[in-house]
Motif scaffolding. Structure first.
Motif, PDB file in Angstrom:
ATOM      1  N   ILE A  35       0.834  -1.200   0.000  1.00 15.31           N
ATOM      2  CA  ILE A  35       0.000   0.000   0.000  1.00 15.31           C
ATOM      3  C   ILE A  35       0.869   1.250   0.000  1.00 15.31           C
ATOM      4  N   LEU A  36       1.964   1.216   0.763  1.00 11.53           N
ATOM      5  CA  LEU A  36       2.893   2.349   0.798  1.00 11.53           C
ATOM      6  C   LEU A  36       3.507   2.587  -0.575  1.00 11.53           C
ATOM      7  N   VAL A  37       3.943   1.518  -1.241  1.00 10.97           N
ATOM      8  CA  VAL A  37       4.576   1.656  -2.552  1.00 10.97           C
ATOM      9  C   VAL A  37       3.584   2.184  -3.576  1.00 10.97           C
ATOM     10  N   VAL A  38       2.380   1.625  -3.599  1.00 10.13           N
ATOM     11  CA  VAL A  38       1.361   2.050  -4.562  1.00 10.13           C
ATOM     12  C   VAL A  38       0.945   3.502  -4.298  1.00 10.13           C
ATOM     13  N   SER A  39       0.796   3.865  -3.036  1.00 13.47           N
ATOM     14  CA  SER A  39       0.444   5.247  -2.694  1.00 13.47           C
ATOM     15  C   SER A  39       1.531   6.220  -3.131  1.00 13.47           C
ATOM     16  N   THR A  40       2.783   5.813  -2.974  1.00 14.19           N
ATOM     17  CA  THR A  40       3.893   6.663  -3.414  1.00 14.19           C
ATOM     18  C   THR A  40       3.865   6.854  -4.926  1.00 14.19           C
ATOM     19  N   SER A  41       3.565   5.782  -5.657  1.00 13.70           N
ATOM     20  CA  SER A  41       3.464   5.884  -7.113  1.00 13.70           C
ATOM     21  C   SER A  41       2.375   6.867  -7.510  1.00 13.70           C
ATOM     22  N   TYR A  42       1.222   6.760  -6.864  1.00 18.29           N
ATOM     23  CA  TYR A  42       0.114   7.676  -7.175  1.00 18.29           C
ATOM     24  C   TYR A  42       0.495   9.117  -6.839  1.00 18.29           C
ATOM     25  N   TYR A  43       1.169   9.305  -5.700  1.00 11.23           N
ATOM     26  CA  TYR A  43       1.607  10.651  -5.321  1.00 11.23           C
ATOM     27  C   TYR A  43       2.558  11.234  -6.350  1.00 11.23           C
ATOM     28  N   GLN A  44       3.501  10.412  -6.817  1.00  8.37           N
ATOM     29  CA  GLN A  44       4.465  10.885  -7.804  1.00  8.37           C
ATOM     30  C   GLN A  44       3.760  11.330  -9.088  1.00  8.37           C
ATOM     31  N   ILE A  45       2.776  10.549  -9.529  1.00  8.60           N
ATOM     32  CA  ILE A  45       2.042  10.877 -10.753  1.00  8.60           C
ATOM     33  C   ILE A  45       1.275  12.186 -10.586  1.00  8.60           C
ATOM     34  N   LYS A  46       0.571  12.326  -9.463  1.00 11.38           N
ATOM     35  CA  LYS A  46      -0.195  13.553  -9.235  1.00 11.38           C
ATOM     36  C   LYS A  46       0.721  14.750  -9.064  1.00 11.38           C
ATOM     37  N   GLN A  47       1.912  14.548  -8.483  1.00 11.26           N
ATOM     38  CA  GLN A  47       2.858  15.643  -8.326  1.00 11.26           C
ATOM     39  C   GLN A  47       3.380  16.097  -9.680  1.00 11.26           C
TER      40      GLN A  47
END
Length: 349
Positions: free
Chosen positions: A24-36
């Motif tokens: 969940i941490l890894v997937v959330s980080t990926s989503y954050y990077q994309i939105k950033q």
């Protein structure tokens, strides 16, 4: 219930919980990077951080952007100086380009250029708080006035946070007459910038590359630095947790490994079997979280198709990293986990 107790006894239950949380941490980080990245691009007015600004040397030219000699995808903007209250640009792109978040309608496609159309994509604030006199409706369709020409509005773009695209008007490049203004190009082909020339249908056209001050959230917030720091932090977590999880896993299964060894099964086979079980649990946990997150993003429509592809690519790369760190930590712990069993004696009785 017996299976649950078995998992709790041999450490599998906690391993599943911990890797679900890590996934969940890894997937959330990926989503954050994309939105950033999306926010950075929107606050830059759809300009890539590596984009370059140029003008044609001498008199202004009218060129066919379809014939630009490059094998890299590119987007070119013409910054139109129409003295409007909002920013207006002409746009052309080949292959794929970034698709901003759409409030309604659609964005440009490759078939919208050089087909005799006059179409526009407007920011969500154009015609609302600014430029209202240039936007009107007729026969149930929305139209946009620019430089004395009428364009059919095919879509409205904008995010849930304020950005420069809210007051940006884009029209197809081929519908605009020659304008001696600035061009901005998003491309991975740096040859044009370094050579200060465009190759169009094998003809070299000199350009003047203009150094412009960077702008957008990335400049003011230093998000590029923080994003790199986040990636290093996540990689460190993957490495440390893999080591700790493996230590916990093998310690829990030492008795099982010893019993199998005493029954005549070689330590190598036991080691391989235990490693496969470990990696299978890791893969199932990560796969469930990754598939679930991708499904939710599609259903909720929170990211574009291109962003979804990037999200999938990033979680695949992260999965490779998890497997790599897991295998490395298993190799490191091999001596501490299995060899001591053999060192206690050669007798299996």
């Amino acid at each position: 219930m017996n299976k649950f107790r078995q998992w709790r006894r041999n450490g599998s239950l906690w391993l599943i919980i911990l890797y679900l949380l890590l996934s969940i941490l890894v997937v959330s980080t990926s989503y954050y990077q994309i939105k950033q990245e999306e926010m950075n691009l929107l606050t830059r007015g759809l300009y890539d951080p590596t984009s370059f600004t140029f003008a044609f040397q001498g008199s202004s030219l009218s060129i066919d952007w379809r014939k630009l000699d490059t094998d890299k995808p590119y987007t070119v903007f013409n910054e139109l100086d129409t003295k409007q209250k909002y920013a207006d640009r002409a746009i052309y792109f080949n292959e794929k380009t970034f698709v901003p978040p759409m409030v309604s309608g659609r964005y440009f496609t490759a078939t919208d250029f050089y087909t005799g159309k006059r179409i526009a994509v407007l920011g969500q604030e154009v015609g609302e708080s600014v430029g209202k006199e240039d936007v009107f409706e007729k026969n149930g369709k929305e139209y946009f006035q620019l430089a004395g020409k009428t364009f059919e509005v095919i879509g409205r773009m904008g995010a849930f946070y304020p950005s420069e695209v809210d007051e940006l008007a884009l029209v197809n490049m081929d519908a605009i007459d020659n304008h001696p203004n600035l061009y901005v190009m998003n491309t991975e082909d740096n040859k044009m910038k370094h050579d200060q020339a465009l190759s169009v249908n094998q003809n070299s056209i000199p350009i003047q590359v203009i150094d412009r001050t960077d702008h957008g959230a990335q400049r003011y917030l230093g998000t590029d630095f923080y994003q790199k720091g986040i990636l290093i932090f996540i990689a460190s977590i993957l490495m440390i947790t893999s080591l700790l999880f493996n230590q916990y896993w093998f310690n829990k299964r030492k008795n099982e490994i010893r019993i199998l060894w005493q029954h005549g099964i070689s330590l190598r086979k036991v080691y391989v079997r235990t490693t496969i079980q470990y990696l299978l649990l890791v893969s199932i946990c990560y796969g469930l979280v990754s598939l679930g997150s991708s499904f939710l993003l599609i259903v909720w429509g929170k990211i574009t198709i291109d962003s979804l592809r990037l999200h999938i690519l990033q979680i695949l790369i992260a999965y490779g990293g998890i497997l790599l760190f897991s295998l490395l930590s298993i190799w490191v712990l091999k001596g501490n986990g299995l060899k001591p069993i053999d060192e206690k004696g050669t007798s299996r009785s």
